[in-house]
Design an enzyme around this catalytic site. Structure first.
Site, PDB file in Angstrom:
ATOM      1  N   GLN A  54      -3.055   5.589   7.094  1.00  0.00           N
ATOM      2  CA  GLN A  54      -1.613   5.460   7.279  1.00  0.00           C
ATOM      3  C   GLN A  54      -0.804   5.975   6.084  1.00  0.00           C
ATOM      4  OE1 GLN A  54       1.081   3.202   6.112  1.00  0.00           O
ATOM      5  NE2 GLN A  54      -0.221   2.850   4.324  1.00  0.00           N
ATOM      6  N   GLU A  57       1.614   8.935   6.689  1.00  0.00           N
ATOM      7  CA  GLU A  57       2.910   8.599   7.288  1.00  0.00           C
ATOM      8  C   GLU A  57       3.806   7.875   6.285  1.00  0.00           C
ATOM      9  OE1 GLU A  57       2.569   6.491  10.968  1.00  0.00           O
ATOM     10  OE2 GLU A  57       1.239   8.010  11.805  1.00  0.00           O
ATOM     11  N   GLU A  58       3.211   6.926   5.544  1.00  0.00           N
ATOM     12  CA  GLU A  58       4.012   6.159   4.580  1.00  0.00           C
ATOM     13  C   GLU A  58       4.615   7.089   3.521  1.00  0.00           C
ATOM     14  OE1 GLU A  58       2.053   2.789   2.711  1.00  0.00           O
ATOM     15  OE2 GLU A  58       3.452   2.838   1.038  1.00  0.00           O
ATOM     16  N   ARG A  59       3.805   8.036   3.052  1.00  0.00           N
ATOM     17  CA  ARG A  59       4.288   8.924   1.991  1.00  0.00           C
ATOM     18  C   ARG A  59       5.357   9.881   2.516  1.00  0.00           C
ATOM     19  NH1 ARG A  59      -1.757   9.109  -0.606  1.00  0.00           N
ATOM     20  NH2 ARG A  59      -1.509   7.110  -1.683  1.00  0.00           N
ATOM     21  N   GLY A  62       8.482   7.835   2.919  1.00  0.00           N
ATOM     22  CA  GLY A  62       9.088   7.588   1.599  1.00  0.00           C
ATOM     23  C   GLY A  62       9.852   8.806   1.113  1.00  0.00           C
TER      24      GLY A  62
END
Ligand SMILES: Cc1cc2nc3c(=O)[nH]c(=O)nc-3n(C[C@H](O)[C@H](O)[C@H](O)COP(=O)(O)OP(=O)(O)OC[C@H]3O[C@@H](n4cnc5c(N)ncnc54)[C@H](O)[C@@H]3O)c2cc1C
Length: 202
Positions: A54, A57-59, A62
């Protein structure tokens, strides 16, 4: 996922942070906590793998959400420096200031373009580990430039705790640390470039 009132879960203390103060961070102990099957997400023992998956997607999230914050701050700074008169003329009329804001806007556009490309490739099903890591790295660096640069032109007003620039300066500093620090992004990029030295087995 377990409710905080579950037996064995102890919130030791709320931690005081430089920024992101609307999101609580606390030291929590888990001691022999029984997790009901209905509270598990995915397969048992796969948490680390899910976390790694994941991260792309998180990066990306952000990085792209940083773009909006930076744009807003630059717009607020333009408005403030246009209003603020020093020796009879708007601060913004100083070339060093409008040039700097143009430079910062250019940085923001670079981050946006990189994010758009990474998202497009991600939606096509391509592995975007390299681009997501680059976007996260660049967004964190750009945030530091933009928040520091803008705060400067608010002068003493920008240094006040409640000013929008001061808050952006504090909150955004997390971007180069959370979700994997800048150096970790550089490590991933180097690994994918094939330049990371291999660890020798002892
Ligand atoms: C407000 C906040 C919210 C967070 N939320 C979450 C969350 O929701 N979920 C979650 O899993 N984590 C979360 N984190 C944890 C965050 O991901 C870590 O703090 C971050 O990855 C850095 O790890 P560390 O703090 O252990 O620093 P360390 O690993 O001790 O590293 C310290 C510093 O050393 C440098 N460094 C680290 N590794 C290297 C290297 N290999 N080479 C060179 N330099 C290096 C970096 O500059 C780094 O900042 C959060 C952290 C904060 C502050």
């Amino acid at each position: 996922m377990v409710p905080l009132k579950t037996k064995g879960v102890q919130v030791v203390k709320k931690l005081d942070k430089l920024g992101m103060r609307s999101s609580d961070t606390a030291q929590i102990f888990f001691d022999e906590v029984k997790v009901p099957v209905r509270h598990t997400i995915g397969q048992e023992g796969m948490g680390f793998v899910y976390q790694m998956q994941q991260f792309q997607e998180e990066r990306l999230w952000g990085a792209i959400s940083a773009v909006v914050g930076m744009e807003r701050l630059i717009a607020q700074t333009i408005e403030y420096t246009r209003e603020r008169k020093v020796f009879g003329r708007p601060l913004l009329d100083n070339q060093v200031i409008h040039f700097k804001l143009a430079e910062l806007s250019t940085e923001v556009e670079l981050v946006r373009s990189l994010c758009y490309r990474a998202c497009e490739e991600y939606l096509d099903g391509t592995d975007v580990t390299m681009l997501a890591s680059m976007a996260k790295l660049k967004a964190g660096r750009a945030l530091r430039l933009v928040t520091d640069g803008c705060l400067q032109y608010w002068g003493g007003a920008g240094y006040l705790w409640e000013s929008p620039t001061a808050r952006a300066f504090r909150d955004s500093r997390l971007a180069s640390i959370g979700g994997g620090a800048d150096e970790v992004m550089l490590q991933i990029i180097s690994k994918l470039m094939g330049t990371l030295p291999r660890l020798e087995r002892r």
